[in-house]
Design a protein around this motif. Structure first.
Motif, mmCIF file in Angstrom:
data_model
loop_
_atom_site.group_PDB
_atom_site.id
_atom_site.type_symbol
_atom_site.label_atom_id
_atom_site.label_comp_id
_atom_site.label_asym_id
_atom_site.label_seq_id
_atom_site.Cartn_x
_atom_site.Cartn_y
_atom_site.Cartn_z
ATOM 1 N N UNK A 1 0.761 -1.142 0.249
ATOM 2 C CA UNK A 1 0.061 -0.059 0.023
ATOM 3 C C UNK A 1 0.662 1.273 -0.185
ATOM 4 N N UNK A 2 2.286 1.071 0.268
ATOM 5 C CA UNK A 2 3.091 2.299 0.528
ATOM 6 C C UNK A 2 4.218 2.157 -0.315
ATOM 7 N N UNK A 3 3.924 1.395 -1.552
ATOM 8 C CA UNK A 3 5.070 1.400 -2.563
ATOM 9 C C UNK A 3 5.622 2.772 -2.956
ATOM 10 N N UNK A 4 4.711 3.843 -2.947
ATOM 11 C CA UNK A 4 5.205 5.134 -3.532
ATOM 12 C C UNK A 4 6.289 5.703 -2.702
ATOM 13 N N UNK A 5 6.485 5.375 -1.464
ATOM 14 C CA UNK A 5 7.594 5.827 -0.463
ATOM 15 C C UNK A 5 8.765 5.427 -0.676
ATOM 16 N N UNK A 6 8.999 4.161 -1.383
ATOM 17 C CA UNK A 6 10.160 3.311 -1.495
ATOM 18 C C UNK A 6 11.043 3.809 -2.715
ATOM 19 N N UNK A 7 12.299 3.798 -2.711
ATOM 20 C CA UNK A 7 13.033 4.196 -3.696
ATOM 21 C C UNK A 7 13.876 3.041 -4.273
ATOM 22 N N UNK A 8 14.290 1.850 -3.380
ATOM 23 C CA UNK A 8 14.833 0.827 -3.832
ATOM 24 C C UNK A 8 14.030 -0.534 -3.285
ATOM 25 N N UNK A 9 13.797 -1.445 -4.120
ATOM 26 C CA UNK A 9 13.402 -2.621 -3.595
ATOM 27 C C UNK A 9 14.595 -3.674 -3.839
ATOM 28 N N UNK A 10 15.029 -4.450 -2.614
ATOM 29 C CA UNK A 10 16.228 -5.234 -2.619
ATOM 30 C C UNK A 10 15.677 -7.037 -2.638
ATOM 31 N N UNK B 1 14.142 1.657 -8.178
ATOM 32 C CA UNK B 1 15.282 1.030 -8.448
ATOM 33 C C UNK B 1 15.431 -0.460 -7.859
ATOM 34 N N UNK B 2 15.939 -1.438 -8.616
ATOM 35 C CA UNK B 2 15.852 -2.628 -7.833
ATOM 36 C C UNK B 2 17.261 -3.148 -7.749
ATOM 37 N N UNK B 3 17.638 -3.970 -6.698
ATOM 38 C CA UNK B 3 18.963 -4.656 -6.423
ATOM 39 C C UNK B 3 18.811 -6.107 -6.330
ATOM 40 N N UNK B 4 19.508 -6.807 -6.802
ATOM 41 C CA UNK B 4 19.389 -8.411 -6.485
ATOM 42 C C UNK B 4 20.687 -8.845 -6.234
ATOM 43 N N UNK B 5 20.755 -9.928 -5.722
ATOM 44 C CA UNK B 5 21.943 -10.693 -4.831
ATOM 45 C C UNK B 5 22.840 -11.244 -5.841
ATOM 46 N N UNK C 1 25.547 0.320 -0.093
ATOM 47 C CA UNK C 1 26.056 1.341 0.831
ATOM 48 C C UNK C 1 26.613 2.500 0.137
ATOM 49 N N UNK C 2 27.112 2.266 -0.816
ATOM 50 C CA UNK C 2 27.781 3.049 -1.695
ATOM 51 C C UNK C 2 27.017 3.897 -2.816
ATOM 52 N N UNK C 3 25.573 3.261 -2.782
ATOM 53 C CA UNK C 3 24.697 3.911 -3.924
ATOM 54 C C UNK C 3 23.513 4.641 -3.428
ATOM 55 N N UNK C 4 23.330 4.399 -2.046
ATOM 56 C CA UNK C 4 22.042 4.985 -1.214
ATOM 57 C C UNK C 4 22.603 6.035 -0.431
ATOM 58 N N UNK C 5 21.536 7.005 -0.279
ATOM 59 C CA UNK C 5 21.832 8.136 0.617
ATOM 60 C C UNK C 5 20.609 8.259 1.647
ATOM 61 N N UNK D 1 20.048 5.801 5.302
ATOM 62 C CA UNK D 1 19.124 5.334 4.738
ATOM 63 C C UNK D 1 18.056 4.539 5.797
ATOM 64 N N UNK D 2 16.754 4.922 5.297
ATOM 65 C CA UNK D 2 15.473 3.999 6.100
ATOM 66 C C UNK D 2 15.171 2.917 5.070
#
Length: 514
Positions: free
Chosen positions: A301-310, A338-342, A374-378, A404-405
Motif C-alpha cells: 500500500x505504501x510502494x510510492x514511498x520506497x526508492x529501492x526494492x532489494x 530501483x531494484x537490487x538483486x543478490x 551502501x555506496x549507492x544509497x543516501x 537510509x531508512x
C-alpha cells in the motif's frame, strides 16, 4: 454413476530415469494415482502432479510389500473411483513384469487400460556395459529367460535344456542367486567352459559393475568382486566384446543429492544432469507465503514511498510479484523504484517480470550486495527488503551504518515437505553409499536437514562432500555442527555446478593416476 477411470501400465525403463519413454512421462504427469514398484530412481515420482496419490507395492525379489492379487484388486478399485492410474513397473510391463496378470484383472472388471512399453534391461543394461545383444558374424539372435524361478525345487525348469542349446546371446534376468546352477546347466548341455560370460550389477546406473569372464571362472570372479542383486547374467560370444561409450560428460559417474525448493532444485537438477551427473532429490522444501500478512500488505500500500526494492532470492521475486497482482496493482506502481538483486539468478528472475536489476554485485553474496548498496544509497532513500524469515543479518548490520531508512519484511519462509519427510529419514541411513555430494541452497534448507535428529543427520554426512551455494548457507550448516567442503564462488546454480565439476575432475583424474 461415476465414470470409470483408466489404468496405464507404464514401463519405467532399466534404471536410468532418462530412459523412460516420452509417452510414459506424459502419462505420469497427468495421473491421479501411481502404483509403483521398487524403482531404481525416485526421480520419476517427481513428475506426477501434486494431487497424485503415491502407492508403493514393493515387488523386489524376496521382499514383496503386496501380493500380486492384491495389486490387481488395487488397480481395479482405483479406476472404479474414476481415477487415471499409472501402474509404474521397472523395465517393460510384459518382460517378466506380470503385466499380463494385471490386464486380465482389468479386463474382468471391464476397466479401460493402455500399455506403454518400457526399455528392458535385457537390452539396455548390456548396452550400458558395452555388450551388444547381437553382432554380425558373432551373434544373430538373443534369448531372454528369467533366472528368478530356476531353482524352486533345486532343479532347472524343463525347458532349460532347449534354451541352453540355442545359439546367440543368452540373457538371464534376476538370476544371480542361481548362477552356479545356470553355469552347470549350460555346460551340461554342451556349452564349452571357454564360452564368454558376464554379470552386470545395477545396469545403466552410476553404481554399475561389470564382471567379465567365461563359464569356468565367472562364479569365482563374481564372488571376488562382491557383485550383488539386481544383476543380469550374459552368456555368449558378444559377452567378450566391450563397446562401452567413450564420450564422457564432466560429471560422468557422479552421484549428487540435492535439497531446496522445487523451483530451485528443478533448475539445479537440469543443470547437473546435463553435465552427466546422476541427481536425486534428497530433501524438498515448500514455501510458506506471508504476502497477505499485515506488514507486507502495508508495504504494498505504501510502494510510492520506497526508492529501492532489494531481492535476496528468486523466491522473493516470485512471491513479491504474486502479492502485487493480488493487491490489484501492476507494474505501473513500480515505475519510480530501483531494484537490487543478490546474483544473476535473482536478476534473471526479475527480468521475467519486465524489470532489469539496477545493481547486482560481482560476487553473488549478501555481504557484497550490502556493501554495494551502501555506496549507492543516501539518507533520502527508503528501501524495501521482502525476503525469507531466515535472511542474513549482515545486510541489516551494514545498512544500519547508513542514514537510509529501510523495511525488512518477512515475505516467505521455507519448510520441509511433509509427504517426503519419512522418505528422507529412510535415505539418511545409506546416504554415504548413495551419493558423492549433497548440496544445500539456503540456510533454511540446512536447518531443515538437521531437524528432529541432528546427530543422525551429522552421521549421515560422514564421508560425503557437502556443497553450499554461498557463505550464509555454509554458516547455517556450521551452526548445525558440519562445515561445508565446497562453497560456490558464484551464488547461483551455475556456481554450484562449477564447484562440483572442478572437484569431481580433480578427484577422478587423481583416481586414474593411481
Amino acid at each position: 454413476m461415476k465414470e470409470r477411470g483408466i489404468v496405464y501400465l507404464v514401463g519405467a525403463g532399466p534404471g536410468d530415469p532418462g530412459l523412460i519413454t516420452e509417452k510414459g512421462m506424459l502419462r505420469l504427469k497427468s495421473c491421479d494415482a501411481v502404483v509403483y514398484d521398487s524403482l531404481a530412481s525416485d526421480l520419476l515420482l517427481k513428475a506426477v502432479p501434486d494431487h497424485c496419490e503415491k502407492i508403493y507395492v514393493g515387488k523386489r525379489a524376496g521382499f514383496h510389500s503386496m501380493k500380486q492379487e492384491e495389486i490387481n484388486q488395487l488397480l481395479v478399485e482405483l479406476a472404479e473411483k474414476g481415477r487415471k492410474v499409472v501402474r509404474l513397473k521397472g523395465g517393460d510391463p510384459f518382460v517378466f513384469g506380470r503385466g499380463g496378470e494385471e490386464i486380465l484383472a482389468l479386463k474382468k472388471a471391464d476397466i479401460p487400460y493402455e500399455v506403454v512399453s518400457g526399455v528392458t534391461s535385457a537390452v539396455a543394461a548390456l548396452a550400458s556395459a558395452g555388450i551388444p545383444v547381437t553382432h554380425r558374424a558373432i551373434s544373430r539372435s538373443f534369448h531372454v529367460m528369467t533366472g528368478h524361478t530356476l531353482s524352486e525345487e533345486g532343479t532347472l525348469p524343463p525347458d532349460f535344456n532347449a534354451f541352453a542349446s540355442l545359439s546367440g546371446t543368452l540373457i538371464f534376468l534376476m538370476g544371480l542367486g542361481n548362477l552356479p546352477l545356470i553355469v552347470s546347466g549350460l555346460m551340461d548341455q554342451g556349452k564349452p567352459g571357454t564360452t564368454p560370460a558376464a554379470v552386470i550389477e545395477n545396469g545403466t546406473l552410476p553404481g554399475q559393475k561389470v564382471v567379465r569372464g567365461n563359464l569356468l571362472d565367472i562364479q569365482q570372479k563374481v564372488e571376488a568382486f562382491g557383485v550383488k542383486s539386481p544383476a543380469i547374467i550374459v552368456v555368449g560370444e558378444t559377452a567378450a566384446l566391450d563397446f562401452s561409450s567413450t564420450g564422457k560428460q564432466p560429471l560422468e559417474g557422479c552421484r549428487i543429492g540435492i535439497t531446496g525448493t522445487p523451483s530451485f532444485t528443478g533448475k539445479l537438477h537440469k543443470e547437473l544432469s546435463s553435465l552427466g551427473g546422476t541427481v536425486e532429490y534428497l530433501l524438498s522444501l515448500s514455501l510458506q507465503s506471508y504476502r497477505s500478512d499485515e506488514r507486507m500488505q502495508a508495504a504494498y500500500e505504501d510502494l510510492k514511498s520506497y526508492t529501492w526494492i532489494v531481492f535476496t532470492s528468486a523466491n522473493a521475486v516470485r512471491e513479491f510479484f504474486l502479492g502485487l497482482m493480488e493487491q490489484g496493482e501492476d507494474h505501473r506502481a513500480l515505475g519510480h523504484i530501483k531494484f537490487a538483486t543478490v546474483g544473476k539468478g535473482t536478476a534473471d528472475e526479475l527480468l521475467k517480470y519486465g524489470f532489469r536489476s539496477d545493481y547486482t554485485p560481482k560476487h553473488y553474496q549478501v555481504i557484497d550486495l550490502a556493501e554495494g548498496l551502501r555506496e549507492r544509497i543516501t539518507k533520502h532513500d527508503r528501501l524495501l527488503i521482502p525476503r525469507s524469515s531466515r535472511g542474513s543479518r549482515e545486510l541489516n548490520q551494514i545498512l544500519n551504518e547508513t542514514e537510509a531508512d529501510y523495511d525488512d519484511v518477512v515475505l516467505y519462509d521455507v519448510r520441509k515437505e511433509g509427504r517426503e519427510e519419512e522418505q528422507a529419514k529412510g535415505k539418511r541411513a545409506d546416504i554415504t553409499k548413495e551419493f558423492d555430494y549433497i548440496t544445500f541452497a539456503s540456510a533454511s534448507g540446512a536447518d531443515a536437514f538437521f531437524e528432529e535428529d541432528s546427530l543422525a543427520a551429522l552421521k549421515s554426512l560422514e564421508g560425503l562432500m557437502v556443497v553450499c551455494i554461498g557463505d550464509i548457507t555454509a554458516q547455517a550448516l556450521e551452526a548445525n555442527g558440519r562445515k561445508a567442503d565446497l562453497i560456490a564462488k558464484e551464488y547461483s546454480i551455475q556456481g554450484v555446478a562449477k564447484a562440483i565439476c572442478q572437484h569431481w575432475s580433480e578427484k577422478t583424474n587423481g583416481r586414474k593416476g593411481v
